[in-house]
Design a protein around this motif. Structure first.
Motif, PDB file in Angstrom:
ATOM      1  N   GLN A 101      -7.476   1.364   9.129  1.00  0.00           N
ATOM      2  CA  GLN A 101      -8.356   0.426   8.436  1.00  0.00           C
ATOM      3  C   GLN A 101      -8.382  -0.911   9.162  1.00  0.00           C
ATOM      4  O   GLN A 101      -9.440  -1.511   9.366  1.00  0.00           O
ATOM      5  CB  GLN A 101      -7.864   0.235   7.002  1.00  0.00           C
ATOM      6  N   ILE A 133       0.851  -1.183   0.000  1.00  0.00           N
ATOM      7  CA  ILE A 133       0.000   0.000   0.000  1.00  0.00           C
ATOM      8  C   ILE A 133       0.889   1.236   0.000  1.00  0.00           C
ATOM      9  O   ILE A 133       1.669   1.445   0.940  1.00  0.00           O
ATOM     10  CB  ILE A 133      -0.934   0.025   1.229  1.00  0.00           C
ATOM     11  N   ASP A 134       0.806   2.030  -1.021  1.00  0.00           N
ATOM     12  CA  ASP A 134       1.631   3.232  -1.136  1.00  0.00           C
ATOM     13  C   ASP A 134       0.950   4.369  -0.379  1.00  0.00           C
ATOM     14  O   ASP A 134       0.278   5.212  -0.965  1.00  0.00           O
ATOM     15  CB  ASP A 134       1.819   3.590  -2.618  1.00  0.00           C
ATOM     16  N   CYS A 135       1.106   4.351   0.932  1.00  0.00           N
ATOM     17  CA  CYS A 135       0.436   5.351   1.750  1.00  0.00           C
ATOM     18  C   CYS A 135       1.147   5.474   3.092  1.00  0.00           C
ATOM     19  O   CYS A 135       2.035   4.693   3.427  1.00  0.00           O
ATOM     20  CB  CYS A 135      -1.029   4.971   1.984  1.00  0.00           C
ATOM     21  N   ASN A 136       0.745   6.456   3.868  1.00  0.00           N
ATOM     22  CA  ASN A 136       1.226   6.589   5.229  1.00  0.00           C
ATOM     23  C   ASN A 136       0.750   5.392   6.035  1.00  0.00           C
ATOM     24  O   ASN A 136      -0.376   4.916   5.876  1.00  0.00           O
ATOM     25  CB  ASN A 136       0.679   7.897   5.823  1.00  0.00           C
ATOM     26  N   TRP A 137       1.597   4.872   6.919  1.00  0.00           N
ATOM     27  CA  TRP A 137       1.246   3.666   7.673  1.00  0.00           C
ATOM     28  C   TRP A 137      -0.013   3.857   8.511  1.00  0.00           C
ATOM     29  O   TRP A 137      -0.742   2.890   8.780  1.00  0.00           O
ATOM     30  CB  TRP A 137       2.401   3.252   8.582  1.00  0.00           C
ATOM     31  N   GLU A 138      -0.324   5.105   8.895  1.00  0.00           N
ATOM     32  CA  GLU A 138      -1.500   5.331   9.738  1.00  0.00           C
ATOM     33  C   GLU A 138      -2.796   5.021   8.994  1.00  0.00           C
ATOM     34  O   GLU A 138      -3.792   4.637   9.602  1.00  0.00           O
ATOM     35  CB  GLU A 138      -1.508   6.779  10.236  1.00  0.00           C
ATOM     36  N   PHE A 139      -2.783   5.187   7.682  1.00  0.00           N
ATOM     37  CA  PHE A 139      -3.982   4.893   6.888  1.00  0.00           C
ATOM     38  C   PHE A 139      -4.342   3.420   7.008  1.00  0.00           C
ATOM     39  O   PHE A 139      -5.490   3.057   7.272  1.00  0.00           O
ATOM     40  CB  PHE A 139      -3.734   5.280   5.423  1.00  0.00           C
ATOM     41  N   ALA A 140      -3.348   2.553   6.813  1.00  0.00           N
ATOM     42  CA  ALA A 140      -3.604   1.118   6.908  1.00  0.00           C
ATOM     43  C   ALA A 140      -3.922   0.703   8.338  1.00  0.00           C
ATOM     44  O   ALA A 140      -4.787  -0.150   8.572  1.00  0.00           O
ATOM     45  CB  ALA A 140      -2.394   0.347   6.394  1.00  0.00           C
ATOM     46  N   HIS A 161     -16.569   3.408   6.393  1.00  0.00           N
ATOM     47  CA  HIS A 161     -16.536   3.299   4.940  1.00  0.00           C
ATOM     48  C   HIS A 161     -17.498   2.237   4.408  1.00  0.00           C
ATOM     49  O   HIS A 161     -17.841   2.254   3.224  1.00  0.00           O
ATOM     50  CB  HIS A 161     -15.112   2.951   4.473  1.00  0.00           C
TER      51      HIS A 161
END
Length: 221
Positions: A162, A152-159, A169
């Motif tokens: 989730q 996942i190409d994102c900040n770790w907090e996003f995952a 969502h």
């Protein structure tokens, strides 16, 4: 962080390659214990294990051939006499070990730090939700074989949010699936209504969740 479930290593010498910030390899030792170490040769940093799961007696780096046993101890260095003048102290050049591993109801968790609380103290009141899931069956749990991985190409907090159960969502992202499971066309928004269980938060940043419908609402299989 979660490393593996005991059912993934059915016999001595079986291992699972997983992640603990980097690449430790949990291994069931011949005595039945579990150890994990950084999947990195101490010589030039290459991986010493390139298989996701298998059974082995040793791990050998494919770059210069340094070999390690199941516990990550260095056991062989090619051309040790001529290339290294017999000056290598193998006891000091084993793979870097994960210092703390906890076994909680068959789930193995590891951490690099020596300063954090013991696992059950860290889990805190979230143990209630954890136990409610894993203690449902008298015969225990067995993880289905096979692995699905993605990046996942994102900040770790996003995952992390989730995985801690972002119930907000569901009515939008999964509206079609939720409607297909019920006879009520408005059910997709029901988990946001007052009194309906959804997201649970615990101490130390833990979270879990699940929304529940009356049995009469769910279609029979």
């Amino acid at each position: 962080m979660f490393l593996a479930h005991e059912s993934q290593r059915p016999k001595p010498g079986s291992f699972i390659q997983t992640y603990l910030a980097e690449d430790p390899v949990p291994v069931r030792q011949r005595d039945g214990s579990v150890k994990a170490f950084l999947n990195q040769c101490r010589h030039r940093g290459m991986r010493i294990c390139r298989t996701d799961a298998d059974t082995s007696k040793t791990f050998t780096c494919t770059y210069h051939g340094w070999a390690y046993d199941l516990a990550g101890a260095l056991i062989n260095v090619p051309l040790e006499e001529t290339a290294h003048r017999n000056e290598i102290d193998k006891s000091q050049w084993g793979a870097l070990k994960v210092p703390r591993i906890a076994n909680y109801r068959g789930f193995h968790f590891g951490i690099w730090s020596q300063e954090t609380p013991e696992f059950e103290d860290y889990l805190g009141d979230m143990a209630f939700s954890f136990n409610a899931v894993v203690d449902r069956f008298d015969g225990g749990l067995e993880l289905a074989p096979g692995t699905t991985k993605w990046v996942i190409d994102c900040n770790w907090e996003f995952a992390a949010e989730q995985f801690a159960s972002d119930m907000y969502h569901a009515p939008v992202s999964h509206a079609a699936a939720m409607m297909a499971l019920t006879d009520d066309p408005n059910v997709s928004g029901s988990n946001t209504q007052p009194g309906v269980q959804g997201r649970q938060f615990g101490e130390n940043g833990h979270g879990s969740g699940g929304f529940f419908q009356p049995e009469s609402v769910i279609k029979a299989p």
